[in-house]
Design a protein around this motif. Sequence first.
Motif, short mmCIF file in Angstrom:
data_model
loop_
_atom_site.label_atom_id
_atom_site.label_comp_id
_atom_site.label_asym_id
_atom_site.label_seq_id
_atom_site.Cartn_x
_atom_site.Cartn_y
_atom_site.Cartn_z
N GLU A 257 -7.55 -1.57 1.82
CA GLU A 257 -8.73 -2.44 1.70
C GLU A 257 -8.85 -3.01 0.29
OE1 GLU A 257 -10.67 -3.70 4.08
OE2 GLU A 257 -9.29 -2.67 5.45
N TYR A 258 -8.56 -2.19 -0.72
CA TYR A 258 -8.60 -2.65 -2.11
C TYR A 258 -7.64 -3.82 -2.31
CZ TYR A 258 -7.72 -2.66 -7.15
OH TYR A 258 -7.54 -3.04 -8.44
N TYR A 259 -6.39 -3.66 -1.86
CA TYR A 259 -5.40 -4.71 -2.04
C TYR A 259 -5.71 -5.92 -1.17
CZ TYR A 259 -2.73 -1.51 -4.89
OH TYR A 259 -2.35 -0.66 -5.90
N LYS A 260 -6.28 -5.71 -0.01
CA LYS A 260 -6.67 -6.84 0.85
C LYS A 260 -7.69 -7.72 0.14
CE LYS A 260 -8.18 -7.74 5.57
NZ LYS A 260 -8.60 -7.12 6.83
N ARG A 261 -8.65 -7.09 -0.55
CA ARG A 261 -9.65 -7.85 -1.31
C ARG A 261 -9.03 -8.56 -2.51
NH1 ARG A 261 -12.49 -3.10 -0.24
NH2 ARG A 261 -12.16 -2.35 -2.35
N MET A 262 -7.90 -8.07 -2.99
CA MET A 262 -7.24 -8.65 -4.16
C MET A 262 -6.56 -9.98 -3.84
SD MET A 262 -4.30 -6.95 -6.59
CE MET A 262 -5.25 -5.51 -6.99
N ILE A 263 -6.20 -10.19 -2.59
CA ILE A 263 -5.49 -11.42 -2.22
C ILE A 263 -6.35 -12.63 -2.61
CG2 ILE A 263 -4.58 -12.80 -0.30
CD1 ILE A 263 -3.91 -10.13 1.10
N GLY A 264 -5.76 -13.52 -3.38
CA GLY A 264 -6.45 -14.73 -3.81
C GLY A 264 -7.29 -14.57 -5.07
N THR B 87 0.83 -1.21 0.00
CA THR B 87 0.00 0.00 0.00
C THR B 87 0.87 1.26 0.00
OG1 THR B 87 -1.72 -1.22 1.18
CG2 THR B 87 -1.90 1.18 1.17
N GLU B 88 1.94 1.25 0.76
CA GLU B 88 2.84 2.41 0.78
C GLU B 88 3.49 2.63 -0.59
OE1 GLU B 88 5.48 1.56 4.03
OE2 GLU B 88 3.88 1.85 5.52
N LEU B 89 3.91 1.55 -1.25
CA LEU B 89 4.48 1.67 -2.59
C LEU B 89 3.44 2.17 -3.58
CD1 LEU B 89 6.63 -1.58 -2.70
CD2 LEU B 89 7.51 0.77 -2.74
N ALA B 90 2.21 1.67 -3.48
CA ALA B 90 1.14 2.12 -4.38
C ALA B 90 0.86 3.60 -4.20
CB ALA B 90 -0.12 1.29 -4.13
N LEU B 91 0.94 4.08 -2.97
CA LEU B 91 0.70 5.51 -2.73
C LEU B 91 1.82 6.37 -3.30
CD1 LEU B 91 -0.82 5.48 0.85
CD2 LEU B 91 -2.00 5.87 -1.32
N ALA B 92 3.02 5.82 -3.42
CA ALA B 92 4.09 6.57 -4.09
C ALA B 92 3.77 6.71 -5.57
CB ALA B 92 5.43 5.85 -3.88
N LEU B 93 3.10 5.70 -6.13
CA LEU B 93 2.70 5.76 -7.54
C LEU B 93 1.45 6.61 -7.74
CD1 LEU B 93 3.05 4.75 -10.46
CD2 LEU B 93 1.80 2.68 -9.80
N TRP B 94 0.49 6.46 -6.84
CA TRP B 94 -0.79 7.18 -6.92
C TRP B 94 -0.99 8.00 -5.65
CZ3 TRP B 94 -1.50 1.66 -8.14
CH2 TRP B 94 -1.50 1.41 -9.52
N PRO B 95 -0.30 9.13 -5.50
CA PRO B 95 -0.32 9.89 -4.25
C PRO B 95 -1.67 10.52 -3.89
CG PRO B 95 0.89 11.08 -5.94
CD PRO B 95 0.58 9.73 -6.50
N ASP B 96 -2.60 10.60 -4.82
CA ASP B 96 -3.90 11.19 -4.52
C ASP B 96 -4.86 10.21 -3.83
OD1 ASP B 96 -3.07 13.60 -5.59
OD2 ASP B 96 -3.87 13.15 -7.58
N CYS B 97 -4.45 8.98 -3.69
CA CYS B 97 -5.30 7.96 -3.06
C CYS B 97 -5.10 7.97 -1.54
CB CYS B 97 -4.95 6.58 -3.61
SG CYS B 97 -5.26 6.42 -5.37
N SER B 98 -6.03 7.37 -0.82
CA SER B 98 -5.88 7.30 0.64
C SER B 98 -5.35 5.93 1.04
CB SER B 98 -7.22 7.57 1.34
OG SER B 98 -8.03 6.42 1.31
#
Length: 146
Positions: A32-39, A15-26
């Motif tokens: 939560e988005y990535y948690k749902r992605m697992i599996g 999530t921290e790396l993703a925020l470096a790519l998309w800094p406007d996100c929370s």
Amino acid sequence: MHIEPISEANLRILTELALALWPDCSFEEEYEYYKRMIGSNTEVCYLVKVQEDYVGLIQLSLRTEHVEGTTTSPVAYVEGIYVKPEYRKRGIGKQLITFGESWAKQKGCTEYASDVELPNTKSIAFHQKAGFEEVNRIVCFAKKLL
């Protein structure tokens, strides 16, 4: 260098790396988005670890709707790719793209696509060096309805 899939253990750093790519996100929404992605069978993230430091990610999906410049379905799609600035120019991004190609082939895809915003010339150059061919440029519009 080690590439590992998204998991509960690396969810926070992803999530921290993703925020470096998309800094406007929370943080909370992305976590939560990535948690749902697992599996998931159609979306995945992989992280790159150099020694003990997580330095990058690639987010991939299988798109079944129309993908510009392609003729098959599903198409493997690079939703995002990021390498920390201090680790760039070492081939890590290219290795992530190649890793994504392998994932795509395992999923039965014969095409691999991505997109970049027009002002992001560094990412455009990276994609071209990684073997992607530019297929179209668009300008998107929106209008508020009152």
